[in-house]
Design an enzyme around this catalytic site. Structure first.
Site, short mmCIF file in Angstrom:
data_model
loop_
_atom_site.label_atom_id
_atom_site.label_comp_id
_atom_site.label_asym_id
_atom_site.label_seq_id
_atom_site.Cartn_x
_atom_site.Cartn_y
_atom_site.Cartn_z
N ARG A 4 -5.96 0.64 4.06
CA ARG A 4 -4.83 1.18 3.28
C ARG A 4 -4.51 0.28 2.08
O ARG A 4 -4.10 0.78 1.02
CB ARG A 4 -3.61 1.42 4.16
CG ARG A 4 -3.11 0.23 4.99
CD ARG A 4 -2.23 0.76 6.12
NE ARG A 4 -1.46 -0.23 6.86
CZ ARG A 4 -1.92 -0.90 7.92
NH1 ARG A 4 -3.16 -0.75 8.32
NH2 ARG A 4 -1.13 -1.73 8.57
N HIS B 56 0.83 -1.21 0.00
CA HIS B 56 0.00 0.00 0.00
C HIS B 56 0.87 1.26 0.00
O HIS B 56 2.02 1.24 0.45
CB HIS B 56 -0.92 0.00 1.22
CG HIS B 56 -0.17 0.02 2.52
ND1 HIS B 56 0.35 1.17 3.06
CD2 HIS B 56 0.19 -0.98 3.35
CE1 HIS B 56 0.97 0.89 4.18
NE2 HIS B 56 0.90 -0.42 4.38
N HIS C 193 0.80 -5.57 2.49
CA HIS C 193 1.51 -4.78 3.50
C HIS C 193 2.99 -5.15 3.56
O HIS C 193 3.37 -6.25 3.15
CB HIS C 193 0.88 -5.03 4.86
CG HIS C 193 -0.57 -4.71 4.87
ND1 HIS C 193 -1.06 -3.51 5.33
CD2 HIS C 193 -1.65 -5.42 4.44
CE1 HIS C 193 -2.38 -3.50 5.19
NE2 HIS C 193 -2.77 -4.64 4.65
N GLU D 275 -1.49 -6.85 7.48
CA GLU D 275 -0.19 -6.55 8.07
C GLU D 275 0.03 -7.45 9.28
O GLU D 275 -0.94 -7.95 9.88
CB GLU D 275 -0.14 -5.07 8.46
CG GLU D 275 1.17 -4.58 9.06
CD GLU D 275 2.39 -4.90 8.22
OE1 GLU D 275 2.74 -6.11 8.12
OE2 GLU D 275 3.00 -3.96 7.69
O1 LIG Z 1 3.98 -0.32 11.43
C1 LIG Z 1 3.77 -1.33 10.71
O2 LIG Z 1 2.72 -1.99 10.74
C2 LIG Z 1 4.87 -1.77 9.75
C3 LIG Z 1 4.61 -1.33 8.35
O3 LIG Z 1 4.37 0.03 8.22
O4 LIG Z 1 6.06 -1.22 10.20
P1 LIG Z 1 7.52 -1.88 10.10
O5 LIG Z 1 8.08 -1.54 8.74
O6 LIG Z 1 8.28 -1.16 11.20
O7 LIG Z 1 7.43 -3.34 10.34
#
Ligand SMILES: O=C(O)[C@@H](CO)OP(=O)(O)O
Length: 250
Positions: free
Chosen positions: A63, A12, A185, A90
């Protein structure tokens, strides 16, 4: 050329919480204006490359859903069938959801921060059910049995819950010769890329996926990538943006 259909992965566009440097996970935040523009650009890249998806899969988070809509509109493929699943969500970030990445790094130090953020099998502490960022009462997960509803996840957990969807829903379409877009994600796509490229539990820590840049995978008959790591439709922008993701918190 693929021996089966072609897979296109799209993280996204920048979200409102990416912009604020907050751990997000299952919290259902919207795209920022920059994220909407990234999604449009992603769709234009898809159109320009002639890689027109036959079907699209998204998570159940806004998102990814909005990125998919904006990108397909820009690619003139807004009409293709859509499938959504929580299995593409995610990673659930546990007690880190809603926390600032820089403050977390300062409070817990580099080693613990990176263990939580990028280790394969160390999940953050679980999120309490009465926390304001809990999804425990969210109606979209109401039909999930309790043992499938996470309160935190490490990447290994994401691989385990994502793979059934890959094998049952996406692989049959690829075997059928379709061009399949997966709009998801950072960490659910890291889980998929780990599986596709056979990346080790240690090496996956270094892999970061940029927002809004389509990543093309041509696959052989056994669903192995013909080019390891796939090919970003804008490789220069992808390298720069992946380095920025790696540096979040600093
Ligand atoms: O905050 C989150 O859910 C992820 C993706 O944005 O973060 P990170 O890249 O730190 O795993």
């Amino acid at each position: 050329m693929s021996e089966v259909g072609t897979l296109v992965l799209l993280r996204h566009g920048e979200s409102e919480w990416n912009a604020k440097n907050l751990f997000t996970g299952w919290v259902d935040v919207d795209l920022s204006a920059k994220g909407e523009a990234e999604a449009r650009r992603g769709g234009e890249l898809i159109r320009e490359s002639g890689l027109l998806p036959d079907v699209v899969h998204t998570s159940v988070l806004r998102r990814a859903i909005r990125t998919c809509e904006i990108a397909l509109h820009a690619a003139d493929r807004h009409w293709i069938p859509v499938q959504r699943s929580w299995r593409l969500n995610e990673r659930h970030y546990g007690a880190l959801q809603g926390k600032n990445k820089k403050q977390t790094l300062e409070e817990f130090g580099e080693e613990q921060f990176m263990l939580w953020r990028r280790s394969y099998d160390v999940p953050p502490p679980p999120l309490a059910d009465d926390d304001e960022w809990s999804q425990i009462d969210d109606p979209r997960y109401a039909s999930l049995p309790p043992e499938l509803r996470p309160r935190t996840e490490c990447l290994k957990d994401v691989v385990a819950r994502m793979l059934p969807y890959w094998y049952d829903q996406i692989v049959p379409q690829l075997v059928d010769g379709k061009t399949v877009l997966v709009a998801a994600h950072g960490n659910s796509l890291r889980a998929l890329v780990k599986h596709l490229d056979g990346i080790s539990d240690e090496a996956i820590a270094k892999l970061n996926i940029p927002t809004g840049i389509p990543l093309r995978y041509d696959l052989d008959a056994s669903l192995k990538p013909i080019t390891t790591g796939g090919t970003y439709l804008d490789p220069e922008a992808a390298a720069e943006a992946a380095a920025a993701v790696a540096n979040q918190g600093r």
